[in-house]
Structures are given as structure tokens and as C-alpha cells.
Design a protein around this motif. Structure first.
Motif, mmCIF file in Angstrom:
data_model
loop_
_atom_site.group_PDB
_atom_site.id
_atom_site.type_symbol
_atom_site.label_atom_id
_atom_site.label_comp_id
_atom_site.label_asym_id
_atom_site.label_seq_id
_atom_site.Cartn_x
_atom_site.Cartn_y
_atom_site.Cartn_z
ATOM 1 N N SER A 1 27.301 42.925 8.068
ATOM 2 C CA SER A 1 27.078 44.254 7.718
ATOM 3 C C SER A 1 26.110 44.495 6.770
ATOM 4 N N LYS A 2 25.686 46.054 6.650
ATOM 5 C CA LYS A 2 24.469 46.405 6.371
ATOM 6 C C LYS A 2 24.170 45.857 4.602
ATOM 7 N N SER A 3 25.016 45.842 3.849
ATOM 8 C CA SER A 3 24.884 45.516 2.441
ATOM 9 C C SER A 3 24.924 44.210 2.198
ATOM 10 N N VAL A 4 25.336 43.266 2.997
ATOM 11 C CA VAL A 4 25.343 41.784 2.607
ATOM 12 C C VAL A 4 24.064 41.304 1.916
ATOM 13 N N PRO A 5 24.161 40.845 0.787
ATOM 14 C CA PRO A 5 23.071 40.594 -0.121
ATOM 15 C C PRO A 5 22.115 39.422 0.430
ATOM 16 N N MET A 6 21.122 39.226 -0.040
ATOM 17 C CA MET A 6 20.157 38.124 0.537
ATOM 18 C C MET A 6 19.508 37.275 -0.626
ATOM 19 N N ASP A 7 19.279 36.122 -0.383
ATOM 20 C CA ASP A 7 18.733 35.418 -1.350
ATOM 21 C C ASP A 7 17.690 34.416 -0.738
ATOM 22 N N GLY A 8 16.713 34.786 -0.563
ATOM 23 C CA GLY A 8 15.355 34.527 0.062
ATOM 24 C C GLY A 8 15.574 34.811 1.339
ATOM 25 N N ASP A 9 15.670 33.751 2.308
ATOM 26 C CA ASP A 9 16.023 33.855 3.853
ATOM 27 C C ASP A 9 17.687 33.962 4.039
#
Length: 302
Positions: free
Chosen positions: A130-138
Motif C-alpha cells: 500500500s502507498k503509505s507503508v513506512p520505510m526504514d532504510g531499504d
């Protein structure tokens, strides 16, 4: 069993009755901070000018005490005891005994990567997330809690001892395309700021702080039903995974429903109040929040 006199515990003068916890302004990148407000309904047994709670790695912004729904006073001093993970609020006026006290605390915390308290887990999606899934680095992130045995204090200020039981109301503001879970069924979902929603859950039974749980992420689920009837109905059992992995949860789902029936028979507890049992697969999970199970993190929706 050791008595409270043999252990360093919180004062028995103040007893929590209900927690109303709301989390908002989640920073889903960078520092992964969040803001929270907890309103704790209290019983005060004897006069006091100070109330001590457990808090760890939280920043307290302001504190108010409301006496019998009317007389309000802010804390005049906030002191921290890092060694014992406690915070003491001192008030200018003495608080008389009451069955209807309310402690209101605004605070900030961090969704850490320590697998304790309110934390984030990294994973690699197998399908388009989904578009809003957060990222932490890669990596992409999901978020969940681990409060056992005494890490609820990392997520919100509380009386974090198992004998100080209370009911819990919980709500959280998250991106509108993500899914939130907690111990209880959802009560309401309403739009918040652009792209966000607030998900609130029904009030829990009386329980210890370490049993409280919540999670949110890019989840989907598979569902089955128990073979026994509970309160005249088959009980739904779900297993949540990140998108694209729900087929891997089928074996767990098949066994989860049988386990519910088995322990109902063995322990003669028939879950008359349960609405559903949810299990969530949390990446990097080493222990579980509610039930001992090395694969799934389980919510019991009453």
C-alpha cells in the motif's frame, strides 16, 4: 508468593480503574516518534499531593488531575526515577480520597526497534505494498507492541504492575490504507487529517497492563471458524499477515481454531464473551504479547 512489603512496588494508595489511551501524530520515518494522551481513572484511598506511575523512555509534556469531574489542577513538578522507571507528579493542592479521580497525561514516545514497548519491525514485501507503508532504510515496516512482562511503561505512562488491573479504551491515528488491530473489536473508524483515520476499539475487560496489545500495518487475513459454538455461535479465528503472504498462514489458521476448542474443553472455559480471535504474524518476533506462541501474536477480541 512474596508480599508487596518484600518487593519495591508502587504505592497501594492509588489504584487505576480505566485507561483511555489515544495515539496520534505518528512520525512514520526518521525518529519514528509519536504523541499520546492517556486519561487514567483513579481511586485515591488517602490524602496525597503526589502520584507515581511507571514510565520509561517517554517524555511527559503536561499533567492534570481532575477531582470528582470538576476541580482540576496541573502538576507543579514532574520528577523522573530512571533506575526504577518511575515518574512522580506533585500537585500544589492536596488530593482528598475519591473514587472518581482522573489523571490526564500528554506525552511523546518512540516506536523503537528494540522489540519492547511500541516498536517497529522490518520486512521485505512480496507484492506491491500500500502507498503509505513506512520505510526504514531499504525495508518496509509494521508496528506492534510487546508489553510482557513490564514494558507497557515504554509505550504510555501507567501503573505497570500485574496486580494493578483496569479496563482499557484505545484509539490510534494511522494512514487510511493501513489496518489496525487491538484486543477488542473496532468500535469506530473516522476520517482525520488528510490521508489519515482514527481507529478506536471497544473497552476491554479488567486486565493487567502487559495484556494490552495493538498493531498496525499493511495487513490482510485468512479466516476460519471453531468447530464448537460459543454463546450459540461459531467463533471466527483470523490470521493476519502482510500483503501477499496470507497463503502461508493457512496451516496456522487450521490449528489455531482447533487450539481454541481444545483448551476450552481442557480448562472448561467456553469464551462466552469472545467475538473473534485474531493472530498476527509479526516479523522478527521472538516472544508474544498475549499468548505463548512462537509464530503468532494473538489478540482475543471480546
Amino acid at each position: 508468593m512474596a508480599s508487596s512489603a518484600d518487593r519495591d512496588v508502587l504505592s497501594t494508595n492509588v489504584k487505576p480503574v480505566n485507561y483511555d489511551i489515544s495515539l496520534h501524530d505518528l512520525e512514520l520515518s526518521g525518529k519514528f516518534s509519536y504523541k499520546g494522551k492517556v486519561q487514567i481513572g483513579l481511586q485515591i484511598k488517602t490524602k496525597t499531593k503526589a502520584i507515581t506511575v511507571n514510565a520509561y523512555q517517554l517524555s511527559i509534556q503536561d499533567v492534570q488531575f481532575v477531582y470528582n469531574g470538576a476541580d482540576s489542577q496541573p502538576a507543579s513538578d514532574i520528577s523522573y526515577d530512571e533506575k526504577f522507571q518511575r515518574t512522580t507528579f506533585t500537585f500544589p493542592k492536596e488530593i482528598s480520597p475519591t473514587q472518581n479521580g482522573l489523571l490526564i497525561i500528554n506525552f511523546t514516545g518512540t516506536m523503537n526497534n528494540s522489540m519492547a514497548g511500541f516498536y517497529r519491525s522490518k520486512y521485505k514485501p512480496t507484492v506491491e505494498p500500500s502507498k503509505s507503508v513506512p520505510m526504514d532504510g531499504d525495508d518496509h515496516c509494521m508496528f506492534s507492541t510487546q508489553f510482557e512482562s513490564c514494558d507497557a511503561r515504554r509505550a504510555f505512562p501507567c501503573f505497570d504492575e500485574p496486580n494493578l488491573k483496569a479496563t482499557f479504551d484505545f484509539s490510534i491515528e494511522i494512514p487510511e490504507d493501513l489496518c489496525a488491530l487491538s484486543n477488542m473489536p473496532q468500535k469506530e473508524t473516522k476520517a482525520s487529517r488528510e490521508g489519515l483515520k482514527v481507529v478506536s476499539f471497544e473497552r476491554s475487560p479488567v486486565m493487567s497492563t502487559y495484556l494490552l496489545a495493538w498493531a498496525f500495518g499493511d495487513f490482510e487475513y485468512v479466516e476460519d471458524f471453531t468447530q464448537r459454538k460459543y454463546n450459540g455461535k461459531l467463533l471466527p479465528v483470523r490470521v493476519y499477515t502482510t500483503k501477499g503472504l496470507k497463503d502461508q498462514a493457512l496451516f496456522g489458521l487450521q490449528n489455531a481454531s482447533k487450539v481454541v476448542d481444545y483448551f476450552s474443553e481442557v480448562r472448561a472455559i467456553y469464551h462466552a464473551r469472545l467475538a473473534r480471535i485474531d493472530n498476527a504474524c509479526i516479523s522478527c518476533l521472538e516472544s508474544t504479547t498475549l499468548c505463548p506462541n512462537s509464530t503468532y501474536w494473538q489478540f482475543m477480541n471480546l
